[in-house]
Write an enzyme that holds these catalytic residues in place. Structure first.
Site, PDB file in Angstrom:
ATOM      1  N   CYS A 179      47.950  41.607  48.532  1.00 48.80           N
ATOM      2  CA  CYS A 179      47.093  40.970  49.730  1.00 48.80           C
ATOM      3  C   CYS A 179      45.664  41.418  49.406  1.00 48.80           C
ATOM      4  CB  CYS A 179      47.411  41.972  50.817  1.00 48.80           C
ATOM      5  SG  CYS A 179      49.232  41.478  51.488  1.00 48.80           S
ATOM      6  N   CYS A 319      35.803  49.295  33.030  1.00 47.53           N
ATOM      7  CA  CYS A 319      34.272  49.037  32.855  1.00 47.53           C
ATOM      8  C   CYS A 319      33.433  49.103  33.862  1.00 47.53           C
ATOM      9  CB  CYS A 319      34.342  47.492  32.232  1.00 47.53           C
ATOM     10  SG  CYS A 319      34.992  46.383  33.413  1.00 47.53           S
TER      11      CYS A 319
END
Ligand SMILES: [Zn+2]
Length: 355
Positions: A179, A319
């Site tokens: 969702c 990252c």
């Protein structure tokens, strides 16, 4: 009994059905978009004991669909908040809040305690775990899922009926968005969550006129309001429900196709025994990094140097924002690293969560 008068009047429920509700128990896994409406109706109907397992905290972006929570609950634990809300609604029933993640250990401890398991999760991994544990401990579970404007529900492991892995033996190899990623209208989650609660009530009351959604997948397209029911066959060679319960090892998903590519910061912070690898470049690392992380830049991975010493361990890559680490996940998987995921939102999401 005045509280339950309107449902006792129904011949399909009656005093007998109400007594069954009051002496029954339901464990809801996840108190989010599906769990909120389901829990409210189960508590209101007088299910005597309700368990809520959820490790998450209420976020402002949850309030649009997670109707258990008020604005004042933002930042608070969902399990505790929902228990308070349900107790206020119906003080006569027992509410158990478990502020923890569902895993093989917590499932082994909690599933045997409850009559029915209600699935309020939003990802395949958790549904596989619920299924495997439900079959192992002999529990019926009520499945619900939403994707955009589509909703679906079913009942698994009910009186010898099919299980979820009869329908989906493995996790789909295509990543499926949840969702938070794909978007959802709260009312659609409401339709499915309420349907799950109704199934639980009907299973407990047990009137012969109730046709439980076992062996049947109910689907609704809320754009058109068309509904359909698909039949699900029990697979005699099912990897889970054809086995002896003792031989079932509940797990999130088969590692072969276990291609959940992303994992949330909250989930990682609740974890132990994993390797966190920072795939940013040296100059980004120098400006700040996550404690305990290991630097292994994407450029190095692209050049063919894999973090071999961590092969076989659970690896979480991150990252700056979560994009390059997804690329790194693909490369590592292509090199045979089975258990590797990307930290959703990356270093920035990690810092944000700490505040
Ligand atoms: Zn099965």
């Amino acid at each position: 009994m005045n509280r339950y008068d309107r449902q006792i009047r129904l011949p399909e429920i009656g005093r007998e059905g109400q007594e069954k509700l009051l002496t029954s128990s339901v464990l809801c896994v996840g108190a989010g978009g599906l769990g909120s409406p389901a829990l409210l109706y189960l508590a209101a109907a007088g299910v005597g004991r309700i368990g809520i397992i959820d490790f998450d905290r209420v976020d402002e972006s949850n309030l649009q669909r997670q109707i258990l929570y008020s604005n004042a609950a933002v930042g608070q634990l969902k399990a505790t908040q929902s228990a308070d809300r349900l107790s206020a609604l119906n003080p006569a029933i027992q509410i158990d809040a478990y502020n923890e993640e569902l895993n093989a250990e917590s499932a082994a401890r909690l599933f045997p305690v409850y009559d029915i398991i209600l699935d309020g999760t939003d990802n395949f991994e958790a549904k596989f775990l619920i299924n495997d544990a439900a079959v192992k401990y002999g529990k019926t579970w009520i499945y619900g899922a939403i994707q955009g404007f589509d909703g679906q529900a079913s009942v698994f492991n009910y009186k010898g009926g099919p299980c979820y892995r009869c329908l989906y033996p493995e996790k789909p190899s295509q990543p499926v968005m949840n969702c938070a990623e794909a978007g959802v209208i709260g009312a659609v989650a409401g339709i499915v969550g309420v349907t799950q609660a109704l199934q639980a009530i009907q299973i407990i009351a047990g009137h012969p006129s109730f046709e439980i959604l076992s062996g049947r997948l109910w689907r609704v397209d809320t754009r058109t309001m068309h509904t359909q029911i698909l039949n699900i066959q029990k697979n005699r060679a099912c990897v889970i429900c054809s086995r002896e319960p003792n031989a079932i090892v509940p797990q999130y998903a088969s590692p072969v196709c276990g291609a959940v590519s992303e994992i949330s910061v909250r989930r990682v912070k609740n974890k132990v025994n994993y390797v966190l690898i920072d795939v940013r470049e040296q100059e980004e690392w120098d400006k700040g990094s996550i404690k305990g992380a290991i630097l292994w830049p994407l450029s190095k991975i692209i050049a063919g140097h894999m973090p071999e010493s961590y092969r076989g361990e659970e690896i979480i890559l991150h990252c700056q924002k979560g994009k390059r680490s997804m690329q790194a996940v693909d490369i590592l998987r292509a090199h045979g690293f089975a258990d590797v995921k990307s930290l959703s939102g990356g270093y920035e999401a990690w810092l944000e969560d700490a505040q």
